[in-house]
Design a protein around this motif. Structure first.
Motif, PDB file in Angstrom:
ATOM      1  N   ILE A  28       0.835  -1.200   0.000  1.00 16.24           N
ATOM      2  CA  ILE A  28       0.000   0.000   0.000  1.00 16.24           C
ATOM      3  C   ILE A  28       0.872   1.252   0.000  1.00 16.24           C
ATOM      4  O   ILE A  28       0.592   2.226  -0.710  1.00 16.24           O
ATOM      5  CB  ILE A  28      -0.946  -0.004   1.219  1.00 16.24           C
ATOM      6  N   ILE A  29       1.931   1.236   0.775  1.00 19.75           N
ATOM      7  CA  ILE A  29       2.839   2.392   0.839  1.00 19.75           C
ATOM      8  C   ILE A  29       3.467   2.650  -0.524  1.00 19.75           C
ATOM      9  O   ILE A  29       3.494   3.797  -1.011  1.00 19.75           O
ATOM     10  CB  ILE A  29       3.930   2.165   1.908  1.00 19.75           C
ATOM     11  N   GLU A  30       3.952   1.594  -1.172  1.00 21.22           N
ATOM     12  CA  GLU A  30       4.566   1.775  -2.490  1.00 21.22           C
ATOM     13  C   GLU A  30       3.537   2.197  -3.532  1.00 21.22           C
ATOM     14  O   GLU A  30       3.822   3.045  -4.392  1.00 21.22           O
ATOM     15  CB  GLU A  30       5.274   0.490  -2.923  1.00 21.22           C
ATOM     16  N   ALA A  31       2.346   1.624  -3.466  1.00 21.70           N
ATOM     17  CA  ALA A  31       1.293   2.008  -4.411  1.00 21.70           C
ATOM     18  C   ALA A  31       0.889   3.463  -4.215  1.00 21.70           C
ATOM     19  O   ALA A  31       0.647   4.189  -5.191  1.00 21.70           O
ATOM     20  CB  ALA A  31       0.076   1.095  -4.241  1.00 21.70           C
ATOM     21  N   ALA A  32       0.823   3.895  -2.951  1.00 23.69           N
ATOM     22  CA  ALA A  32       0.499   5.297  -2.661  1.00 23.69           C
ATOM     23  C   ALA A  32       1.547   6.228  -3.262  1.00 23.69           C
ATOM     24  O   ALA A  32       1.223   7.268  -3.858  1.00 23.69           O
ATOM     25  CB  ALA A  32       0.412   5.497  -1.149  1.00 23.69           C
ATOM     26  N   TYR A  33       2.800   5.848  -3.112  1.00 19.91           N
ATOM     27  CA  TYR A  33       3.911   6.630  -3.676  1.00 19.91           C
ATOM     28  C   TYR A  33       3.825   6.674  -5.202  1.00 19.91           C
ATOM     29  O   TYR A  33       3.951   7.742  -5.821  1.00 19.91           O
ATOM     30  CB  TYR A  33       5.231   6.005  -3.236  1.00 19.91           C
ATOM     31  N   ASN A  34       3.568   5.518  -5.832  1.00 20.77           N
ATOM     32  CA  ASN A  34       3.479   5.465  -7.288  1.00 20.77           C
ATOM     33  C   ASN A  34       2.299   6.270  -7.819  1.00 20.77           C
ATOM     34  O   ASN A  34       2.418   6.988  -8.812  1.00 20.77           O
ATOM     35  CB  ASN A  34       3.371   4.009  -7.754  1.00 20.77           C
ATOM     36  N   ALA A  35       1.149   6.134  -7.155  1.00 24.06           N
ATOM     37  CA  ALA A  35      -0.035   6.879  -7.588  1.00 24.06           C
ATOM     38  C   ALA A  35       0.190   8.379  -7.459  1.00 24.06           C
ATOM     39  O   ALA A  35      -0.256   9.168  -8.301  1.00 24.06           O
ATOM     40  CB  ALA A  35      -1.254   6.456  -6.766  1.00 24.06           C
ATOM     41  N   THR A  36       0.897   8.772  -6.408  1.00 23.86           N
ATOM     42  CA  THR A  36       1.205  10.185  -6.205  1.00 23.86           C
ATOM     43  C   THR A  36       2.153  10.691  -7.292  1.00 23.86           C
ATOM     44  O   THR A  36       1.965  11.777  -7.856  1.00 23.86           O
ATOM     45  CB  THR A  36       1.831  10.401  -4.816  1.00 23.86           C
ATOM     46  N   ASN A  37       3.174   9.898  -7.609  1.00 22.98           N
ATOM     47  CA  ASN A  37       4.121  10.279  -8.658  1.00 22.98           C
ATOM     48  C   ASN A  37       3.462  10.371 -10.026  1.00 22.98           C
ATOM     49  O   ASN A  37       3.823  11.219 -10.851  1.00 22.98           O
ATOM     50  CB  ASN A  37       5.284   9.283  -8.712  1.00 22.98           C
ATOM     51  N   LEU A  38       2.494   9.484 -10.266  1.00 23.76           N
ATOM     52  CA  LEU A  38       1.768   9.514 -11.533  1.00 23.76           C
ATOM     53  C   LEU A  38       0.728  10.635 -11.574  1.00 23.76           C
ATOM     54  O   LEU A  38       0.121  10.878 -12.620  1.00 23.76           O
ATOM     55  CB  LEU A  38       1.069   8.164 -11.761  1.00 23.76           C
ATOM     56  N   LYS A  39       0.508  11.259 -10.433  1.00 22.79           N
ATOM     57  CA  LYS A  39      -0.434  12.379 -10.294  1.00 22.79           C
ATOM     58  C   LYS A  39      -1.860  11.977 -10.654  1.00 22.79           C
ATOM     59  O   LYS A  39      -2.620  12.768 -11.203  1.00 22.79           O
ATOM     60  CB  LYS A  39       0.015  13.577 -11.134  1.00 22.79           C
ATOM     61  N   ILE A  40      -2.223  10.724 -10.285  1.00 24.56           N
ATOM     62  CA  ILE A  40      -3.590  10.271 -10.566  1.00 24.56           C
ATOM     63  C   ILE A  40      -4.496  10.431  -9.360  1.00 24.56           C
ATOM     64  O   ILE A  40      -5.723  10.320  -9.490  1.00 24.56           O
ATOM     65  CB  ILE A  40      -3.619   8.803 -11.037  1.00 24.56           C
ATOM     66  N   ALA A  41      -3.923  10.670  -8.181  1.00 28.04           N
ATOM     67  CA  ALA A  41      -4.738  10.779  -6.967  1.00 28.04           C
ATOM     68  C   ALA A  41      -3.969  11.512  -5.889  1.00 28.04           C
ATOM     69  O   ALA A  41      -2.740  11.591  -5.917  1.00 28.04           O
ATOM     70  CB  ALA A  41      -5.128   9.387  -6.470  1.00 28.04           C
ATOM     71  N   LYS A  42      -4.739  12.047  -4.939  1.00 29.33           N
ATOM     72  CA  LYS A  42      -4.177  12.635  -3.727  1.00 29.33           C
ATOM     73  C   LYS A  42      -4.422  11.620  -2.612  1.00 29.33           C
ATOM     74  O   LYS A  42      -5.564  11.398  -2.223  1.00 29.33           O
ATOM     75  CB  LYS A  42      -4.848  13.967  -3.425  1.00 29.33           C
ATOM     76  N   ILE A  43      -3.355  11.006  -2.139  1.00 36.63           N
ATOM     77  CA  ILE A  43      -3.474   9.826  -1.282  1.00 36.63           C
ATOM     78  C   ILE A  43      -3.472  10.183   0.201  1.00 36.63           C
ATOM     79  O   ILE A  43      -2.688  11.013   0.665  1.00 36.63           O
ATOM     80  CB  ILE A  43      -2.337   8.833  -1.568  1.00 36.63           C
ATOM     81  N   ILE A  44      -4.367   9.494   0.934  1.00 38.06           N
ATOM     82  CA  ILE A  44      -4.416   9.556   2.394  1.00 38.06           C
ATOM     83  C   ILE A  44      -4.170   8.144   2.912  1.00 38.06           C
ATOM     84  O   ILE A  44      -4.906   7.217   2.566  1.00 38.06           O
ATOM     85  CB  ILE A  44      -5.784  10.068   2.891  1.00 38.06           C
ATOM     86  N   LEU A  45      -3.125   7.966   3.708  1.00 38.21           N
ATOM     87  CA  LEU A  45      -2.826   6.679   4.324  1.00 38.21           C
ATOM     88  C   LEU A  45      -3.262   6.682   5.778  1.00 38.21           C
ATOM     89  O   LEU A  45      -3.015   7.647   6.500  1.00 38.21           O
ATOM     90  CB  LEU A  45      -1.328   6.388   4.259  1.00 38.21           C
TER      91      LEU A  45
END
Length: 336
Positions: A28-45
């Motif tokens: 989940i941590i890595e996916a959150a980082y990847n999604a953030t880098n791809l700028k597809i979502a603003k992630i809340i963990l």
């Protein structure tokens, strides 16, 4: 994967806040980082902040643009607990029970979505499907257009040997075990809306059976025929065929021979299975033997997006579901 690429492009156009309750899981941590880098979502963990930061450091992952919240130490916990109590008190919820339950990151996440502090949730890497679905129904609630929650897989058929190309919705492959005709109709209606949302094209629905146009007589065929009639009455503009065998649903030449006045002409992009046995086996055959990429299960029928993951999910699976959740949220906002 044109359909999936389009989903990512649309997600990055207007990123939404997506909350992940299982923030201590390394995937989940890595996916959150990847999604953030791809700028597809603003992630809340969600999770223990110290644990998440330690694991992120071990993974060499930056949390700089990611919000991290510990439900047990949140300034909004008491507010969320009060709202949860109000929401569920008629079902026997007490204030004490609400205060305890809101400490659970899954319930905290769904409350964030319910109250608009997040636009969607993605969970299930650790929690079971039943936990994810139950919390979503109890807190987020049903969409006004649906009477039940069902699921679908977005199957990506992009290999050179695939005759049927692009994205296809398979439903229901993960949730409703043995739907009656009305439930099957509801699954079909939800799946058609999902196809329009994610494939960005008009849905062409095949109500699958071992029979085509009454070629066999059986109660299970009758169920599919009845469900098709219900869908046609509720959505007369929808292109739908049923009862129909799989080959006639996806091969034009076979449809022309077997189906008189076909609405889908053997080019269905939504396959509705008669029960969970058929759906679960069907998508796994397509994935394992047919080499299709299966994304999901994605939930449909909720008031706001709250999606499930397989507990064996990969990092890329999680990122894909995040992107789909963002597009679902975008579409919901446009419709309301």
């Amino acid at each position: 994967m044109k359909a999936l690429n389009n989903i990512f492009k649309r997600a990055s156009g207007t990123p939404k806040f997506i909350v992940l309750a299982e923030g201590e899981d390394p995937r989940i941590i890595e996916a959150a980082y990847n999604a953030t880098n791809l700028k597809i979502a603003k992630i809340i963990l969600l999770g223990n902040v110290a644990i998440i930061k330690t694991k992120a450091a071990t993974l060499n992952v930056s949390l700089e643009s990611i919000t991290v919240i510990d439900p047990s130490d949140s300034s909004k916990a008491s507010y969320y607990a009060a709202k949860l109590y109000e929401l569920r008190k008629k079902k026997g919820m007490t204030e004490t029970a609400a205060a305890e339950l809101i400490q659970n990151p899954l319930y905290y996440a769904q409350m964030m979505v319910h109250l608009g502090d997040a636009d969607g949730s993605v969970n299930g890497a650790v929690y079971t499907t039943s936990d994810v679905v139950r919390s979503a129904i109890q807190i987020i609630g049903m969409d006004k257009s649906a009477s039940m929650v069902s699921s679908f897989f977005l199957m990506m058929l992009c290999q050179p040997f695939h005759d049927l190309k692009g994205g296809v919705i398979f439903s229901d492959c993960g949730l409703v075990i043995d739907p009656d005709s009305e439930q099957l109709a509801q699954i079909a209606l939800s799946a058609a809306r999902s196809a329009k949302t994610l494939l960005n094209e008009e849905p062409r629905v095949a109500m699958l059976s071992f029979s085509t146009s009454g070629s066999a007589k059986h109660a299970s065929v009758d169920k599919v025929v009845s469900a098709t009639k219900i869908v046609k009455a509720l959505m007369p503009e929808l292109a739908i065929d049923g009862d129909i065998q799989l080959d006639a649903a996806i091969v034009n030449a076979i449809a022309e021979k077997k189906v008189e006045n076909s609405a889908t002409h053997g080019r269905a992009n939504v396959l509705v299975f008669p029960n969970l046995d058929a759906g679960n086996i069907g998508y796994k055959l397509a994935e394992r033997i047919g080499k299709a990429d299966a994304i999901g299960p994605i939930l449909q029928g909720l008031r706001k997006p709250a999606n499930d993951l397989s507990r064996g999910c990969s990092i890329s699976d999680i990122v894909n579901v995040i992107a789909i959740t963002v597009v679902q949220s975008q579409t919901r906002l446009l419709e309301n």
